[in-house]
Design an enzyme around this catalytic site. Structure first.
Site, PDB file in Angstrom:
ATOM      1  N   ARG A  53       0.871  -1.174   0.000  1.00  0.00           N
ATOM      2  CA  ARG A  53       0.000   0.000   0.000  1.00  0.00           C
ATOM      3  C   ARG A  53       0.903   1.218   0.000  1.00  0.00           C
ATOM      4  O   ARG A  53       2.124   1.106   0.060  1.00  0.00           O
ATOM      5  CB  ARG A  53      -1.030  -0.026   1.145  1.00  0.00           C
ATOM      6  CG  ARG A  53      -0.743  -0.916   2.292  1.00  0.00           C
ATOM      7  CD  ARG A  53       0.418  -0.441   3.115  1.00  0.00           C
ATOM      8  NE  ARG A  53       0.221   0.950   3.435  1.00  0.00           N
ATOM      9  CZ  ARG A  53       1.146   1.839   3.636  1.00  0.00           C
ATOM     10  NH1 ARG A  53       2.415   1.498   3.552  1.00  0.00           N
ATOM     11  NH2 ARG A  53       0.869   3.073   3.920  1.00  0.00           N
ATOM     12  N   GLY A  54       0.291   2.401  -0.052  1.00  0.00           N
ATOM     13  CA  GLY A  54       1.096   3.606  -0.202  1.00  0.00           C
ATOM     14  C   GLY A  54       1.178   3.925  -1.689  1.00  0.00           C
ATOM     15  O   GLY A  54       1.486   3.041  -2.505  1.00  0.00           O
ATOM     16  N   ALA A  55       0.913   5.185  -2.018  1.00  0.00           N
ATOM     17  CA  ALA A  55       0.741   5.544  -3.430  1.00  0.00           C
ATOM     18  C   ALA A  55       1.909   5.123  -4.336  1.00  0.00           C
ATOM     19  O   ALA A  55       1.692   4.445  -5.356  1.00  0.00           O
ATOM     20  CB  ALA A  55       0.472   7.045  -3.534  1.00  0.00           C
ATOM     21  N   ARG A  91      -7.500   0.054  -6.741  1.00  0.00           N
ATOM     22  CA  ARG A  91      -7.611   1.057  -5.668  1.00  0.00           C
ATOM     23  C   ARG A  91      -7.806   2.420  -6.342  1.00  0.00           C
ATOM     24  O   ARG A  91      -6.953   2.852  -7.114  1.00  0.00           O
ATOM     25  CB  ARG A  91      -6.372   1.057  -4.760  1.00  0.00           C
ATOM     26  CG  ARG A  91      -6.306  -0.210  -3.916  1.00  0.00           C
ATOM     27  CD  ARG A  91      -5.551  -0.055  -2.632  1.00  0.00           C
ATOM     28  NE  ARG A  91      -6.142   0.828  -1.671  1.00  0.00           N
ATOM     29  CZ  ARG A  91      -5.471   1.289  -0.594  1.00  0.00           C
ATOM     30  NH1 ARG A  91      -4.219   0.943  -0.404  1.00  0.00           N
ATOM     31  NH2 ARG A  91      -6.049   2.087   0.268  1.00  0.00           N
ATOM     32  N   GLN A 204      -1.928   1.711   9.940  1.00  0.00           N
ATOM     33  CA  GLN A 204      -0.638   1.825   9.247  1.00  0.00           C
ATOM     34  C   GLN A 204       0.408   2.518  10.118  1.00  0.00           C
ATOM     35  O   GLN A 204       1.603   2.294   9.961  1.00  0.00           O
ATOM     36  CB  GLN A 204      -0.800   2.622   7.943  1.00  0.00           C
ATOM     37  CG  GLN A 204      -1.535   1.891   6.836  1.00  0.00           C
ATOM     38  CD  GLN A 204      -3.007   2.212   6.831  1.00  0.00           C
ATOM     39  OE1 GLN A 204      -3.589   2.526   7.864  1.00  0.00           O
ATOM     40  NE2 GLN A 204      -3.637   2.132   5.672  1.00  0.00           N
ATOM     41  N   ASP A 245      -1.835  10.694  -1.349  1.00  0.00           N
ATOM     42  CA  ASP A 245      -2.179   9.701  -2.371  1.00  0.00           C
ATOM     43  C   ASP A 245      -2.528  10.361  -3.691  1.00  0.00           C
ATOM     44  O   ASP A 245      -2.508   9.719  -4.742  1.00  0.00           O
ATOM     45  CB  ASP A 245      -3.351   8.846  -1.893  1.00  0.00           C
ATOM     46  CG  ASP A 245      -2.911   8.037  -0.687  1.00  0.00           C
ATOM     47  OD1 ASP A 245      -2.991   8.568   0.436  1.00  0.00           O
ATOM     48  OD2 ASP A 245      -2.440   6.914  -0.877  1.00  0.00           O
ATOM     49  N   ASN A 255      -5.215  12.344   1.388  1.00  0.00           N
ATOM     50  CA  ASN A 255      -4.355  11.421   2.140  1.00  0.00           C
ATOM     51  C   ASN A 255      -5.245  10.597   3.070  1.00  0.00           C
ATOM     52  O   ASN A 255      -6.468  10.784   3.119  1.00  0.00           O
ATOM     53  CB  ASN A 255      -3.279  12.189   2.917  1.00  0.00           C
ATOM     54  CG  ASN A 255      -2.184  11.276   3.429  1.00  0.00           C
ATOM     55  OD1 ASN A 255      -1.652  10.469   2.682  1.00  0.00           O
ATOM     56  ND2 ASN A 255      -1.859  11.363   4.700  1.00  0.00           N
ATOM     57  N   LYS A 256      -4.617   9.697   3.791  1.00  0.00           N
ATOM     58  CA  LYS A 256      -5.342   8.775   4.668  1.00  0.00           C
ATOM     59  C   LYS A 256      -6.360   9.503   5.533  1.00  0.00           C
ATOM     60  O   LYS A 256      -6.098  10.594   6.034  1.00  0.00           O
ATOM     61  CB  LYS A 256      -4.322   8.044   5.549  1.00  0.00           C
ATOM     62  CG  LYS A 256      -4.875   7.010   6.492  1.00  0.00           C
ATOM     63  CD  LYS A 256      -5.735   5.975   5.832  1.00  0.00           C
ATOM     64  CE  LYS A 256      -5.031   5.264   4.691  1.00  0.00           C
ATOM     65  NZ  LYS A 256      -5.963   4.451   3.871  1.00  0.00           N
TER      66      LYS A 256
HETATM   67  O1  MRU Z   1      -4.449   3.059   2.274  1.00  0.00           O
HETATM   68  P1  MRU Z   1      -2.953   3.232   2.176  1.00  0.00           P
HETATM   69  O2  MRU Z   1      -2.208   2.557   3.272  1.00  0.00           O
HETATM   70  O3  MRU Z   1      -2.447   2.887   0.788  1.00  0.00           O
HETATM   71  O4  MRU Z   1      -2.759   4.783   2.355  1.00  0.00           O
HETATM   72  C1  MRU Z   1      -1.473   5.308   2.307  1.00  0.00           C
HETATM   73  C2  MRU Z   1      -1.387   6.724   2.689  1.00  0.00           C
HETATM   74  O5  MRU Z   1      -2.353   7.398   2.932  1.00  0.00           O
HETATM   75  C3  MRU Z   1      -0.036   7.291   2.636  1.00  0.00           C
HETATM   76  O6  MRU Z   1       0.127   8.226   3.632  1.00  0.00           O
HETATM   77  C4  MRU Z   1       0.155   7.871   1.249  1.00  0.00           C
HETATM   78  O7  MRU Z   1      -0.042   6.885   0.261  1.00  0.00           O
HETATM   79  C5  MRU Z   1       1.454   8.439   1.046  1.00  0.00           C
HETATM   80  S1  MRU Z   1       2.590   7.217   0.586  1.00  0.00           S
HETATM   81  C6  MRU Z   1       4.113   7.866   0.424  1.00  0.00           C
END
Ligand code: MRU
Length: 366
Positions: A53-55, A91, A204, A245, A255-256
Site C-alpha cells: 500500500r502507499g501511493a 484502488r 498503518q 495519495d 491522504n489517509k
Molecule cells: O491506504 P494506504 O495505506 O495505501 O494509504 C497510504 C497513505 O495514505 C499514505 O500516507 C500515502 O499513500 C502516502 S505514501 C508515500
C-alpha cells in the site's frame, strides 16, 4: 533497514525473473515475510488486499504486475491491455496507480510488434522503482532543511514531528515521502522524535510506521489518532509532515482518512503542516480535491474487526455489535489553504497552482 541504502519494498527475484517479490505488509510488525507474485492477478490481490500500500508502491506494483501479464500471455501486448483494466480498478484514490499503468501502456503502444516488448516492460518497471528512490531522496534533501531550521531555533533541542498513516519507506520503494526528511535528519545528527498516529482502521501508523522507525533507530512514540490536537495545544509538536495519495494542481491533498483533522488542528495552533509529495502523485488534471478526487470506501470489517496477536497466534476480534452500520472512507482531502507547503523532489513550494508550476513549469499546458 528502511531508509538504508539496500532496502527495497519490491524487487525481481534474483534467480528467477518470472517472480516479483514484495514484503507482505499485512503481517507487520509481528512477522517479516516475503511474498511471491507470479501472475498479474497476484499483483491485483496484493494491491486491493493491501499486502502493499502507499501511493508510490502501488504504482510500482501495478507496473510489475503488467510485466507478469506480458510474460504469461500469448500476445504480451494484449495481455498487458487486459490486465491494465482490472489493475486500474483495484484502488481508486492513489493516482500513482494510473500513472504507473499508463506509463507501461505507452511502451506497449510504441513497441508495436517489437519482440523485445517483455524486456522493455521489465526495464521500465525497474526504472519506475529506481526513479522513485531518487524522488524520495530529493524529498528528503529538501525536507530536512525544515527540520534543521527548527532544530537551530530550539538550540539543538528535540524536533517533534507528527505524522499520520505510513508515508514511509514501506509506502514507497525506499526512504518514504514524509519519513525521508526524518531519516536525513537522523543521519545529520539532528535530535528528532516522531509522534506516530495509530491511523485507524488499518493501523498503518502502529503497525508500519512504528515498525520502520524502530528498525531504523528513530525515536518515536505511538499515539491514538485523537491525541494530536492535545499535543499541539501543549507545544509538543513542532511540525506535521504527512504523505499524499493524490494532490491536485491547485495543491489540495488527498491522504489517509484523518489527515484533514490534523491539518485543522495544526492551523489552529500555528504549527506548520507540510506534505511530502512525489511529482508522480500530482494529478495535473484535477483542481478541486473535495469535488474531484474519488474516495475509496473500504470493507466495513476493517472497522468492526481488529486483527492482532495473542500468545504468538494471529487472531481477529470483533469490537462492535454484530449489526452496527459502518461507513469506512479510506481517505480525505485537506484543502490547500491548510497546507503550509509541499515538499517535492525539486524543492519546497506553496500549496497552489503557482507554487507547483514554479517547480514543474513543463506541466503548465496540461
Ligand atoms: O491506504 P494506504 O495505506 O495505501 O494509504 C497510504 C497513505 O495514505 C499514505 O500516507 C500515502 O499513500 C502516502 S505514501 C508515500
Amino acid at each position: 533497514m528502511p531508509g538504508g541504502e539496500d532496502f527495497r519494498t519490491i524487487w525481481l527475484k534474483p534467480d528467477d525473473p518470472s517472480v516479483v517479490q514484495i514484503i507482505d505488509q499485512r503481517l507487520l510488525p509481528h512477522e517479516y515475510r516475503i511474498h511471491d507474485l507470479t501472475t498479474w492477478q497476484d499483483g491485483v490481490e496484493a494491491i486491493s488486499d493491501m499486502y502493499v500500500r502507499g501511493a508510490p508502491l502501488i504504482g510500482a506494483t501495478a507496473a510489475w504486475s503488467l510485466y507478469l501479464a506480458a510474460l504469461h500471455a500469448s500476445s504480451p501486448a494484449d495481455g498487458v491491455r487486459e490486465a491494465a483494466v482490472t489493475l486500474l480498478a483495484s484502488r481508486p484514490t492513489a493516482v500513482n496507480l494510473r500513472w504507473g499503468v499508463e506509463r507501461i501502456l505507452r511502451i506497449v503502444d510504441a513497441a508495436q510488434d517489437d519482440p523485445r516488448l517483455i524486456e522493455l516492460i521489465r526495464a521500465d518497471a525497474q526504472a519506475i522503482c529506481d526513479e522513485d528512490i531518487e524522488i524520495s531522496r530529493g524529498i528528503g534533501e529538501h525536507g530536512v532543511t525544515l527540520l534543521e531550521a527548527i532544530s537551530k531555533k530550539k538550540n539543538g533541542g528535540t524536533v517533534n514531528v507528527l505524522t499520520h498513516c505510513n508515508a514511509g519507506a514501506l509506502a514507497t520503494i525506499n526512504w518514504g515521502t514524509a519519513t525521508a526528511p526524518i531519516y536525513f535528519a537522523q543521519q545529520r545528527g539532528i535530535d528528532v522524535h516522531v509522534w506516530v498516529d495509530e491511523t485507524r482502521p488499518r493501523n498503518q501508523g502502529s503497525q508500519l510506521t512504528a515498525w520502520e522507525l524502530a528498525e531504523s533507530g528513530v525515536p518515536h512514540t505511538l499515539i491514538v489518532d485523537n491525541a494530536g490536537g492535545h499535543l499541539m495545544q501543549h507545544g509538543q509538536v513542532d511540525i506535521v509532515i504527512t504523505g499524499t495519495d493524490r494532490t491536485t494542481r491547485c495543491g489540495d491533498v488527498a491522504n489517509k482518512i484523518g489527515t484533514y483533522l490534523k491539518a485543522l488542528a495544526a492551523h489552529d495552533n500555528g504549527i506548520p503542516f507540510y506534505v511530502g509529495l512525489p511529482s508522480t502523485t500530482i494529478d495535473w488534471t484535477s483542481r478541486d480535491g473535495v469535488a474531484e478526487i474519488p474516495i475509496e470506501e473500504r470493507d466495513a470489517a476493517e472497522v468492526t474487526d481488529v486483527p492482532g496477536v495473542h500468545d504468538g497466534a494471529r487472531l481477529t476480534v470483533r469490537t462492535t455489535g454484530s449489526d452496527t452500520p459502518v461507513s469506512n472512507p479510506a481517505f480525505d482531502v485537506t484543502p490547500a489553504r491548510l497546507v503550509t507547503g509541499l515538499i517535492t523532489e525539486r524543492g519546497i513550494c506553496e500549496a497552489s497552482e503557482d507554487g507547483l508550476l514554479g517547480l514543474f513549469p513543463e506541466k503548465a499546458s496540461m
